[in-house]
Design a protein around this motif. Sequence first.
Motif, PDB file in Angstrom:
ATOM      1  N   ALA A   1      -8.762  -4.824 -29.943  1.00 60.65           N
ATOM      2  CA  ALA A   1      -8.834  -4.574 -28.502  1.00 60.65           C
ATOM      3  C   ALA A   1      -7.469  -4.156 -27.956  1.00 60.65           C
ATOM      4  N   TYR A   2      -6.413  -4.823 -28.393  1.00 62.33           N
ATOM      5  CA  TYR A   2      -5.068  -4.446 -27.950  1.00 62.33           C
ATOM      6  C   TYR A   2      -4.709  -3.056 -28.434  1.00 62.33           C
ATOM      7  N   LEU A   3      -5.059  -2.740 -29.661  1.00 60.46           N
ATOM      8  CA  LEU A   3      -4.770  -1.415 -30.208  1.00 60.46           C
ATOM      9  C   LEU A   3      -5.512  -0.327 -29.434  1.00 60.46           C
ATOM     10  N   ILE A   4      -6.759  -0.578 -29.089  1.00 59.86           N
ATOM     11  CA  ILE A   4      -7.526   0.390 -28.302  1.00 59.86           C
ATOM     12  C   ILE A   4      -6.893   0.567 -26.924  1.00 59.86           C
ATOM     13  N   GLY A   5      -6.483  -0.532 -26.307  1.00 56.72           N
ATOM     14  CA  GLY A   5      -5.802  -0.436 -25.011  1.00 56.72           C
ATOM     15  C   GLY A   5      -4.516   0.350 -25.092  1.00 56.72           C
ATOM     16  N   LEU A   6      -3.774   0.138 -26.164  1.00 55.09           N
ATOM     17  CA  LEU A   6      -2.523   0.869 -26.356  1.00 55.09           C
ATOM     18  C   LEU A   6      -2.782   2.357 -26.607  1.00 55.09           C
ATOM     19  N   CYS A   7      -3.782   2.653 -27.423  1.00 58.30           N
ATOM     20  CA  CYS A   7      -4.093   4.055 -27.737  1.00 58.30           C
ATOM     21  C   CYS A   7      -4.657   4.814 -26.537  1.00 58.30           C
ATOM     22  N   SER A   8      -5.260   4.105 -25.602  1.00 56.57           N
ATOM     23  CA  SER A   8      -5.802   4.777 -24.426  1.00 56.57           C
ATOM     24  C   SER A   8      -4.802   4.825 -23.273  1.00 56.57           C
ATOM     25  N   SER A   9      -3.632   4.257 -23.433  1.00 53.32           N
ATOM     26  CA  SER A   9      -2.631   4.240 -22.367  1.00 53.32           C
ATOM     27  C   SER A   9      -2.110   5.623 -21.963  1.00 53.32           C
ATOM     28  N   PRO A  10      -2.177   6.668 -22.809  1.00 48.39           N
ATOM     29  CA  PRO A  10      -1.769   7.984 -22.314  1.00 48.39           C
ATOM     30  C   PRO A  10      -2.551   8.447 -21.083  1.00 48.39           C
ATOM     31  N   ILE A  11      -3.774   7.957 -20.901  1.00 46.42           N
ATOM     32  CA  ILE A  11      -4.546   8.280 -19.692  1.00 46.42           C
ATOM     33  C   ILE A  11      -3.764   7.831 -18.461  1.00 46.42           C
ATOM     34  N   MET A  12      -3.257   6.598 -18.499  1.00 49.94           N
ATOM     35  CA  MET A  12      -2.502   6.059 -17.377  1.00 49.94           C
ATOM     36  C   MET A  12      -1.199   6.828 -17.187  1.00 49.94           C
ATOM     37  N   ILE A  13      -0.555   7.181 -18.267  1.00 46.80           N
ATOM     38  CA  ILE A  13       0.719   7.902 -18.185  1.00 46.80           C
ATOM     39  C   ILE A  13       0.513   9.280 -17.561  1.00 46.80           C
ATOM     40  N   ILE A  14      -0.569   9.955 -17.917  1.00 46.20           N
ATOM     41  CA  ILE A  14      -0.857  11.279 -17.342  1.00 46.20           C
ATOM     42  C   ILE A  14      -1.045  11.168 -15.834  1.00 46.20           C
ATOM     43  N   PHE A  15      -1.829  10.190 -15.395  1.00 51.29           N
ATOM     44  CA  PHE A  15      -2.027  10.002 -13.955  1.00 51.29           C
ATOM     45  C   PHE A  15      -0.720   9.624 -13.264  1.00 51.29           C
ATOM     46  N   TRP A  16       0.100   8.805 -13.919  1.00 50.61           N
ATOM     47  CA  TRP A  16       1.376   8.405 -13.346  1.00 50.61           C
ATOM     48  C   TRP A  16       2.273   9.625 -13.143  1.00 50.61           C
ATOM     49  N   LEU A  17       2.309  10.507 -14.131  1.00 50.95           N
ATOM     50  CA  LEU A  17       3.118  11.720 -14.013  1.00 50.95           C
ATOM     51  C   LEU A  17       2.588  12.657 -12.925  1.00 50.95           C
ATOM     52  N   LEU A  18       1.287  12.604 -12.669  1.00 48.30           N
ATOM     53  CA  LEU A  18       0.690  13.438 -11.622  1.00 48.30           C
ATOM     54  C   LEU A  18       0.751  12.768 -10.251  1.00 48.30           C
ATOM     55  N   GLY A  19       1.295  11.558 -10.186  1.00 52.73           N
ATOM     56  CA  GLY A  19       1.500  10.896  -8.905  1.00 52.73           C
ATOM     57  C   GLY A  19       0.422   9.919  -8.493  1.00 52.73           C
ATOM     58  N   GLY A  20      -0.468   9.543  -9.384  1.00 52.89           N
ATOM     59  CA  GLY A  20      -1.527   8.615  -9.022  1.00 52.89           C
ATOM     60  C   GLY A  20      -1.600   7.441  -9.978  1.00 52.89           C
ATOM     61  N   LEU A  21      -0.588   6.604  -9.968  1.00 54.80           N
ATOM     62  CA  LEU A  21      -0.550   5.488 -10.915  1.00 54.80           C
ATOM     63  C   LEU A  21      -1.727   4.538 -10.716  1.00 54.80           C
ATOM     64  N   GLY A  22      -2.083   4.257  -9.471  1.00 53.57           N
ATOM     65  CA  GLY A  22      -3.207   3.354  -9.219  1.00 53.57           C
ATOM     66  C   GLY A  22      -4.505   3.894  -9.792  1.00 53.57           C
ATOM     67  N   THR A  23      -4.770   5.153  -9.570  1.00 50.32           N
ATOM     68  CA  THR A  23      -5.966   5.780 -10.130  1.00 50.32           C
ATOM     69  C   THR A  23      -5.874   5.828 -11.653  1.00 50.32           C
ATOM     70  N   GLY A  24      -4.669   6.006 -12.158  1.00 47.49           N
ATOM     71  CA  GLY A  24      -4.468   6.010 -13.608  1.00 47.49           C
ATOM     72  C   GLY A  24      -4.803   4.678 -14.237  1.00 47.49           C
ATOM     73  N   ILE A  25      -4.472   3.594 -13.537  1.00 42.44           N
ATOM     74  CA  ILE A  25      -4.815   2.268 -14.042  1.00 42.44           C
ATOM     75  C   ILE A  25      -6.328   2.112 -14.094  1.00 42.44           C
ATOM     76  N   GLY A  26      -7.009   2.575 -13.056  1.00 46.38           N
ATOM     77  CA  GLY A  26      -8.475   2.513 -13.047  1.00 46.38           C
ATOM     78  C   GLY A  26      -9.094   3.343 -14.155  1.00 46.38           C
ATOM     79  N   ALA A  27      -8.578   4.556 -14.339  1.00 45.67           N
ATOM     80  CA  ALA A  27      -9.092   5.419 -15.405  1.00 45.67           C
ATOM     81  C   ALA A  27      -8.824   4.804 -16.770  1.00 45.67           C
ATOM     82  N   TRP A  28      -7.656   4.185 -16.921  1.00 50.94           N
ATOM     83  CA  TRP A  28      -7.303   3.545 -18.192  1.00 50.94           C
ATOM     84  C   TRP A  28      -8.243   2.376 -18.493  1.00 50.94           C
ATOM     85  N   ILE A  29      -8.531   1.563 -17.473  1.00 52.55           N
ATOM     86  CA  ILE A  29      -9.441   0.437 -17.668  1.00 52.55           C
ATOM     87  C   ILE A  29     -10.817   0.936 -18.100  1.00 52.55           C
TER      88      ILE A  29
END
Length: 128
Positions: A17-45
């Motif tokens: 589960a931790y490995l899957i969370g880590l591997c899917s974290s680029p989703i959050m990073i992409i949103f963070w770079l585009l200016g939507g960290l909160g939405t990125g957290i939701g997309a990552w979850i």
Amino acid sequence: MEANQHEGPRKLTAGVAYLIGLCSSPIMIIFWLLGGLGTGIGAWICFTFVLLVVRIRWDLRRHLWFWITIALALLLQIPLVLTIPWNDRNLTWIILLPVAALDHAVVYGCVRLAEKLMKREEGTVASQ
């Protein structure tokens, strides 16, 4: 070889589960770079919990209907990610836990429903 075709759902360990969370974290990073960290957290979850269902039901990977169901589940995530105000300071990890659990249950339920429908259809085709 025959035993592998009838394997059931896999157990999910904390490490996986931790490995899957880590591997899917680029989703959050992409949103963070585009200016939507909160939405990125939701997309990552949401994406992480879809991947957890894929891992649990990896025994169905050879079926096209499984991947179609997963794709539809990902499409169902879009309104969830876009409608929840993820930047609200009142949304803590503890508050988001029931949302994540419900998300997981919906995706897993979609896969189970598709599996039941496909097994019923296979039984109908086999009896003809």
